[in-house]
Design a protein around this motif. Structure first.
Motif, short mmCIF file in Angstrom:
data_model
loop_
_atom_site.label_atom_id
_atom_site.label_comp_id
_atom_site.label_asym_id
_atom_site.label_seq_id
_atom_site.Cartn_x
_atom_site.Cartn_y
_atom_site.Cartn_z
N GLY A 9 11.26 6.73 1.18
CA GLY A 9 10.46 5.53 1.36
C GLY A 9 8.97 5.97 1.90
O GLY A 9 8.43 4.98 2.44
N PHE A 10 8.59 7.33 1.58
CA PHE A 10 7.18 7.46 2.25
C PHE A 10 6.25 6.74 1.29
O PHE A 10 6.51 6.39 0.06
CB PHE A 10 6.91 9.11 1.83
CG PHE A 10 7.11 9.56 0.51
CD1 PHE A 10 5.85 9.29 -0.31
CD2 PHE A 10 8.14 9.96 -0.03
CE1 PHE A 10 5.71 10.15 -1.55
CE2 PHE A 10 8.16 10.41 -1.43
CZ PHE A 10 6.82 10.43 -2.29
N GLU A 11 5.28 6.71 1.81
CA GLU A 11 4.00 5.96 0.84
C GLU A 11 3.43 6.87 -0.05
O GLU A 11 2.78 7.90 0.45
CB GLU A 11 3.08 5.20 1.85
CG GLU A 11 1.98 4.71 1.34
CD GLU A 11 2.17 3.63 0.39
OE1 GLU A 11 1.49 3.44 -0.62
OE2 GLU A 11 3.00 2.42 0.96
N GLU A 12 3.06 6.73 -1.36
CA GLU A 12 2.63 7.62 -2.27
C GLU A 12 1.46 8.03 -1.70
O GLU A 12 1.16 9.39 -2.00
CB GLU A 12 2.82 7.29 -3.73
CG GLU A 12 4.09 6.43 -4.06
CD GLU A 12 4.24 5.27 -3.79
OE1 GLU A 12 3.79 4.56 -2.84
OE2 GLU A 12 5.56 4.57 -4.28
N LYS A 37 16.05 17.50 -1.43
CA LYS A 37 15.16 18.17 -2.13
C LYS A 37 14.36 17.07 -3.19
O LYS A 37 13.14 17.46 -3.62
CB LYS A 37 15.82 19.24 -2.97
CG LYS A 37 14.81 19.88 -3.90
CD LYS A 37 14.55 21.14 -3.07
CE LYS A 37 13.50 21.96 -4.06
NZ LYS A 37 12.72 23.00 -3.61
N ILE A 38 15.03 16.03 -3.65
CA ILE A 38 14.26 15.04 -4.22
C ILE A 38 14.09 13.85 -3.21
O ILE A 38 15.37 13.42 -2.96
CB ILE A 38 15.07 14.76 -5.71
CG1 ILE A 38 15.19 15.87 -6.55
CG2 ILE A 38 14.56 13.47 -6.64
CD1 ILE A 38 15.85 15.91 -7.72
N VAL A 39 12.97 13.47 -3.39
CA VAL A 39 12.71 12.14 -2.39
C VAL A 39 12.07 11.12 -3.24
O VAL A 39 10.97 11.08 -3.97
CB VAL A 39 11.63 12.79 -1.29
CG1 VAL A 39 11.55 11.79 -0.15
CG2 VAL A 39 12.34 14.02 -0.43
N GLN A 40 12.33 9.94 -2.94
CA GLN A 40 11.92 8.74 -3.61
C GLN A 40 11.01 7.92 -2.84
O GLN A 40 11.14 7.88 -1.54
CB GLN A 40 12.79 7.91 -4.06
CG GLN A 40 12.48 6.72 -4.97
CD GLN A 40 13.64 6.17 -5.75
OE1 GLN A 40 14.73 5.56 -5.10
NE2 GLN A 40 13.32 5.76 -7.01
N SER A 41 9.77 7.53 -3.11
CA SER A 41 8.91 6.97 -2.23
C SER A 41 9.21 5.37 -2.04
O SER A 41 10.27 5.09 -2.83
CB SER A 41 7.40 6.82 -2.93
OG SER A 41 7.29 6.12 -4.31
N THR A 42 8.32 4.77 -1.40
CA THR A 42 8.54 3.40 -1.22
C THR A 42 8.62 2.41 -2.65
O THR A 42 9.15 1.47 -2.63
CB THR A 42 7.78 2.76 -0.08
OG1 THR A 42 8.09 1.47 0.17
CG2 THR A 42 6.32 2.66 -0.55
N HIS A 43 7.87 2.83 -3.47
CA HIS A 43 7.60 2.27 -4.74
C HIS A 43 8.20 2.81 -6.15
O HIS A 43 8.00 2.84 -7.15
CB HIS A 43 6.09 1.89 -4.84
CG HIS A 43 5.39 1.05 -3.85
ND1 HIS A 43 4.41 1.69 -2.87
CD2 HIS A 43 5.62 -0.16 -3.69
CE1 HIS A 43 4.27 0.70 -2.19
NE2 HIS A 43 4.88 -0.41 -2.68
N GLY A 44 9.23 3.90 -5.70
CA GLY A 44 10.09 4.53 -6.63
C GLY A 44 9.61 5.64 -7.42
O GLY A 44 10.13 5.96 -8.17
N LEU A 45 8.45 6.21 -6.78
CA LEU A 45 8.16 7.47 -7.35
C LEU A 45 9.12 8.85 -7.00
O LEU A 45 9.12 8.77 -5.74
CB LEU A 45 6.47 7.79 -6.86
CG LEU A 45 5.88 9.15 -7.10
CD1 LEU A 45 5.54 9.28 -8.81
CD2 LEU A 45 4.83 9.64 -6.49
N THR A 46 9.59 9.56 -7.74
CA THR A 46 10.43 10.58 -7.34
C THR A 46 9.73 11.93 -7.49
O THR A 46 8.86 12.20 -8.24
CB THR A 46 11.53 10.72 -8.43
OG1 THR A 46 12.35 9.41 -8.12
CG2 THR A 46 12.50 11.70 -7.82
N VAL A 47 9.72 12.38 -6.03
CA VAL A 47 8.85 13.95 -5.91
C VAL A 47 10.03 15.05 -5.71
O VAL A 47 10.79 14.63 -4.74
CB VAL A 47 8.05 13.60 -4.72
CG1 VAL A 47 7.34 15.13 -4.40
CG2 VAL A 47 6.79 12.57 -5.12
N THR A 48 9.57 16.10 -6.43
CA THR A 48 10.81 17.12 -5.75
C THR A 48 9.96 17.96 -4.78
O THR A 48 8.85 18.57 -4.99
CB THR A 48 11.03 18.18 -7.06
OG1 THR A 48 11.82 17.31 -8.14
CG2 THR A 48 11.84 19.34 -6.79
N ALA A 49 10.42 18.08 -3.67
CA ALA A 49 9.83 18.85 -2.59
C ALA A 49 9.94 20.41 -2.77
O ALA A 49 10.91 20.68 -3.50
CB ALA A 49 10.76 18.52 -1.12
#
Length: 109
Positions: A9-12, A37-49
């Protein structure tokens, strides 16, 4: 090393823009997946830490960056590792950057 902490839920913009600027400037920074390890943002962007909390080395920590966003800030707030990282930075005069909603989790030592 700077560590940018990512929770579900982080802000992109508050995570990706500082990360981009720091890396372009040649400043060592790693993303830490607080909620995996995989984190999804508040608007659905998926990021691999880059790493997980257990991979963080406090002895080489120059500071932490806390992006805001909801529920990302609340997820950072309830995480034990984040509290330990904040305490370490405060006690050792390291950088703490908290963006938008994230300052609400800063502690008074």
């Amino acid at each position: 090393m700077l560590y940018l902490l990512l929770a579900e839920g982080f802000e992109e913009t508050e995570a990706v823009a500082p990360l981009d600027v720091l890396r372009r400037a040649g400043i060592p920074v790693k993303t830490v997946g607080i909620t995996g390890k995989i984190v999804q943002s508040t608007h659905g962007l998926t990021v691999t830490a880059d790493i997980l909390p257990e991979d963080v080395k406090f002895n080489d920590m120059d500071g932490i960056i806390l992006p805001g966003g909801m529920p990302g800030t609340l997820n950072l707030q309830k995480d034990e590792f984040v509290g330990k990282a904040l305490d370490y930075c405060a006690q050792n005069k390291k950088l703490v950057a908290a963006i938008c909603a994230a300052p609400m989790i800063l502690r008074i030592l």
